[in-house]
Write a protein that holds these residues in place. Sequence first.
Motif, PDB file in Angstrom:
ATOM      1  N   ILE A  18       0.831  -1.202   0.000  1.00 39.33           N
ATOM      2  CA  ILE A  18       0.000   0.000   0.000  1.00 39.33           C
ATOM      3  C   ILE A  18       0.870   1.259   0.000  1.00 39.33           C
ATOM      4  CG2 ILE A  18      -0.409   0.152   2.485  1.00 39.33           C
ATOM      5  CD1 ILE A  18      -3.082   0.682  -0.185  1.00 39.33           C
ATOM      6  N   ALA A  19       2.026   1.210   0.646  1.00 41.51           N
ATOM      7  CA  ALA A  19       2.945   2.352   0.603  1.00 41.51           C
ATOM      8  C   ALA A  19       3.435   2.578  -0.828  1.00 41.51           C
ATOM      9  CB  ALA A  19       4.122   2.125   1.544  1.00 41.51           C
ATOM     10  N   SER A  35       0.022  10.271   6.863  1.00 46.17           N
ATOM     11  CA  SER A  35       0.004   9.930   8.280  1.00 46.17           C
ATOM     12  C   SER A  35      -0.013   8.411   8.353  1.00 46.17           C
ATOM     13  CB  SER A  35      -1.245  10.496   8.966  1.00 46.17           C
ATOM     14  OG  SER A  35      -1.196  11.894   9.022  1.00 46.17           O
ATOM     15  N   VAL A  36       1.111   7.828   8.759  1.00 47.63           N
ATOM     16  CA  VAL A  36       1.221   6.372   8.900  1.00 47.63           C
ATOM     17  C   VAL A  36       0.601   6.034  10.253  1.00 47.63           C
ATOM     18  CG1 VAL A  36       2.793   4.408   9.004  1.00 47.63           C
ATOM     19  CG2 VAL A  36       3.353   6.378   7.551  1.00 47.63           C
ATOM     20  N   PHE A  37      -0.466   5.246  10.233  1.00 50.86           N
ATOM     21  CA  PHE A  37      -1.245   4.978  11.436  1.00 50.86           C
ATOM     22  C   PHE A  37      -1.202   3.496  11.801  1.00 50.86           C
ATOM     23  CE2 PHE A  37      -5.243   3.824  13.508  1.00 50.86           C
ATOM     24  CZ  PHE A  37      -5.197   4.661  14.611  1.00 50.86           C
ATOM     25  N   HIS A  38      -0.873   3.216  13.052  1.00 50.42           N
ATOM     26  CA  HIS A  38      -0.896   1.832  13.545  1.00 50.42           C
ATOM     27  C   HIS A  38      -1.772   1.773  14.790  1.00 50.42           C
ATOM     28  CE1 HIS A  38       0.380  -2.250  14.336  1.00 50.42           C
ATOM     29  NE2 HIS A  38       0.587  -1.898  15.589  1.00 50.42           N
ATOM     30  N   CYS A  39      -2.661   0.787  14.818  1.00 55.58           N
ATOM     31  CA  CYS A  39      -3.533   0.587  15.968  1.00 55.58           C
ATOM     32  C   CYS A  39      -3.087  -0.660  16.722  1.00 55.58           C
ATOM     33  CB  CYS A  39      -4.979   0.428  15.518  1.00 55.58           C
ATOM     34  SG  CYS A  39      -6.092   0.073  16.902  1.00 55.58           S
ATOM     35  N   PHE A  40      -2.826  -0.489  17.996  1.00 53.32           N
ATOM     36  CA  PHE A  40      -2.539  -1.623  18.868  1.00 53.32           C
ATOM     37  C   PHE A  40      -3.862  -2.119  19.439  1.00 53.32           C
ATOM     38  CE2 PHE A  40       1.434   0.798  19.044  1.00 53.32           C
ATOM     39  CZ  PHE A  40       2.373  -0.201  18.870  1.00 53.32           C
ATOM     40  N   VAL A  58       7.414   0.975   5.948  1.00 56.83           N
ATOM     41  CA  VAL A  58       6.604   1.956   5.222  1.00 56.83           C
ATOM     42  C   VAL A  58       7.266   3.324   5.249  1.00 56.83           C
ATOM     43  CG1 VAL A  58       4.437   3.262   5.386  1.00 56.83           C
ATOM     44  CG2 VAL A  58       4.404   0.762   5.423  1.00 56.83           C
ATOM     45  N   GLN A  59       7.761   3.735   6.409  1.00 56.35           N
ATOM     46  CA  GLN A  59       8.459   5.018   6.498  1.00 56.35           C
ATOM     47  C   GLN A  59       9.647   5.059   5.550  1.00 56.35           C
ATOM     48  OE1 GLN A  59       9.023   5.566  10.887  1.00 56.35           O
ATOM     49  NE2 GLN A  59       8.500   7.650  10.277  1.00 56.35           N
ATOM     50  N   ILE A  61      10.056   3.438   2.708  1.00 55.33           N
ATOM     51  CA  ILE A  61       9.567   3.560   1.328  1.00 55.33           C
ATOM     52  C   ILE A  61       9.127   4.993   1.044  1.00 55.33           C
ATOM     53  CG2 ILE A  61       7.667   2.886  -0.220  1.00 55.33           C
ATOM     54  CD1 ILE A  61       7.871   0.066   1.107  1.00 55.33           C
ATOM     55  N   LEU A  62       8.375   5.576   1.965  1.00 54.71           N
ATOM     56  CA  LEU A  62       7.889   6.946   1.763  1.00 54.71           C
ATOM     57  C   LEU A  62       9.039   7.943   1.734  1.00 54.71           C
ATOM     58  CD1 LEU A  62       4.785   6.853   4.138  1.00 54.71           C
ATOM     59  CD2 LEU A  62       4.780   6.704   1.628  1.00 54.71           C
ATOM     60  N   GLU A  63       9.983   7.792   2.650  1.00 55.56           N
ATOM     61  CA  GLU A  63      11.113   8.715   2.691  1.00 55.56           C
ATOM     62  C   GLU A  63      11.993   8.590   1.459  1.00 55.56           C
ATOM     63  OE1 GLU A  63      12.785   8.048   6.587  1.00 55.56           O
ATOM     64  OE2 GLU A  63      11.028   8.964   7.545  1.00 55.56           O
ATOM     65  N   GLU A  64      12.177   7.359   0.982  1.00 55.45           N
ATOM     66  CA  GLU A  64      12.962   7.161  -0.247  1.00 55.45           C
ATOM     67  C   GLU A  64      12.303   7.838  -1.439  1.00 55.45           C
ATOM     68  OE1 GLU A  64      14.080   3.381  -2.990  1.00 55.45           O
ATOM     69  OE2 GLU A  64      14.645   3.211  -0.872  1.00 55.45           O
ATOM     70  N   ALA A  65      10.968   7.879  -1.431  1.00 54.73           N
ATOM     71  CA  ALA A  65      10.228   8.522  -2.522  1.00 54.73           C
ATOM     72  C   ALA A  65      10.092  10.027  -2.304  1.00 54.73           C
ATOM     73  CB  ALA A  65       8.845   7.890  -2.645  1.00 54.73           C
TER      74      ALA A  65
END
Length: 135
Positions: A18-19, A35-40, A58-59, A61-65
């Motif tokens: 998805i990223a 906004s990368v969101f994770h639910c515990f 995911v971070q 991948i996003l930062e590389e792009a």
Amino acid sequence: MYHVLLAVDEDEGRSTRIAETITSLPSASTDVFVSVFHCFVDNPAGASATQVGSVRAVQGILEEAGIDNQVLEASGDPADTILEAAAEEQADAIYLGGRKRSPAGKALFGSVTQSVILGAELPVTVAGKTQTTAE
């Protein structure tokens, strides 16, 4: 600026797929904020979302792009917290990963995905796991 809430679970394959979908958006590096969101569901140890492998992947991948992002986290029911975070962040869209389904189950999404789709008042994009080929 187009603001995407990217809901990430522990499955790195789904999360990275998805990223990668987000990185393919037009002008993603200049016009998209994620906004990368994770639910515990249960977090007795008090872990942070940045300690989750799929969130870090995911971070990366996003930062590389070249896509600006932030990490958000919550505890509770995943579908409810995703919808709440999207509203609080005033997101323009929700992106989340789908699970591989049997042929009969392809007509249905997982319970979290289905609840988000049915409860969202904004566009929801679902991407599956990256396919790998055996060599």
